[in-house]
Design a protein around this motif. Sequence first.
Motif, short mmCIF file in Angstrom:
data_model
loop_
_atom_site.label_atom_id
_atom_site.label_comp_id
_atom_site.label_asym_id
_atom_site.label_seq_id
_atom_site.Cartn_x
_atom_site.Cartn_y
_atom_site.Cartn_z
N THR A 2 0.84 -1.19 0.00
CA THR A 2 0.00 0.00 0.00
C THR A 2 0.87 1.24 0.00
OG1 THR A 2 -0.09 0.11 2.41
CG2 THR A 2 -1.78 -1.22 1.33
N GLN A 3 0.28 2.34 -0.43
CA GLN A 3 1.02 3.60 -0.50
C GLN A 3 1.43 4.09 0.88
OE1 GLN A 3 2.28 4.21 -3.18
NE2 GLN A 3 0.99 5.33 -4.59
N THR A 4 0.69 3.73 1.93
CA THR A 4 0.97 4.25 3.26
C THR A 4 1.93 3.37 4.06
OG1 THR A 4 -0.98 3.12 4.14
CG2 THR A 4 -1.26 5.40 3.40
N GLU A 5 2.30 2.24 3.52
CA GLU A 5 3.18 1.34 4.26
C GLU A 5 4.60 1.92 4.32
OE1 GLU A 5 3.99 -3.33 4.94
OE2 GLU A 5 3.08 -2.71 3.07
N GLU A 6 5.14 1.97 5.52
CA GLU A 6 6.46 2.56 5.70
C GLU A 6 7.55 1.59 5.28
OE1 GLU A 6 9.12 4.77 9.14
OE2 GLU A 6 7.17 3.96 9.66
N LEU A 7 8.54 2.14 4.59
CA LEU A 7 9.69 1.36 4.14
C LEU A 7 10.93 1.80 4.91
CD1 LEU A 7 9.14 1.46 0.28
CD2 LEU A 7 8.50 -0.35 1.88
N LEU A 8 11.80 0.85 5.17
CA LEU A 8 13.07 1.12 5.83
C LEU A 8 14.21 0.78 4.88
CD1 LEU A 8 12.40 -0.66 9.26
CD2 LEU A 8 12.10 1.76 8.73
N THR A 9 15.31 1.49 5.03
CA THR A 9 16.51 1.10 4.28
C THR A 9 17.15 -0.08 5.00
OG1 THR A 9 17.97 2.55 5.53
CG2 THR A 9 16.92 3.50 3.56
N SER A 10 18.09 -0.71 4.34
CA SER A 10 18.78 -1.83 4.97
C SER A 10 19.50 -1.40 6.25
CB SER A 10 19.75 -2.49 3.99
OG SER A 10 20.50 -1.53 3.29
N THR A 11 20.02 -0.18 6.27
CA THR A 11 20.69 0.33 7.48
C THR A 11 19.69 0.51 8.61
OG1 THR A 11 22.37 1.43 6.16
CG2 THR A 11 22.08 2.22 8.41
N GLN A 12 18.53 1.10 8.31
CA GLN A 12 17.49 1.29 9.33
C GLN A 12 16.98 -0.05 9.84
OE1 GLN A 12 14.98 3.67 6.79
NE2 GLN A 12 15.44 5.54 7.95
N ALA A 13 16.79 -1.00 8.95
CA ALA A 13 16.34 -2.33 9.35
C ALA A 13 17.39 -2.97 10.26
CB ALA A 13 16.10 -3.21 8.13
#
Length: 63
Positions: A2-13
């Motif tokens: 979904t458009q509202t789902e938050e994504l993390l970078t590999s560093t943030q993960a």
Amino acid sequence: MTQTEELLTSTQAGLRLGKSGRTVVRMIQAGKLRAVGQLPGPNGAFLIRRSDVEALAAGRESA
């Protein structure tokens, strides 16, 4: 996704999982974590759903 789902970078993960960003990349390459995209450029960070990272973290914490 979904458009509202938050994504993390590999560093943030990695920070959430207590691992390095490079370890997260190895987890993606091994099929243990699914990346939904990658930032542009030769060294673009992988993008991972926050919900996937949280689920992995919860499983690790309960183990």
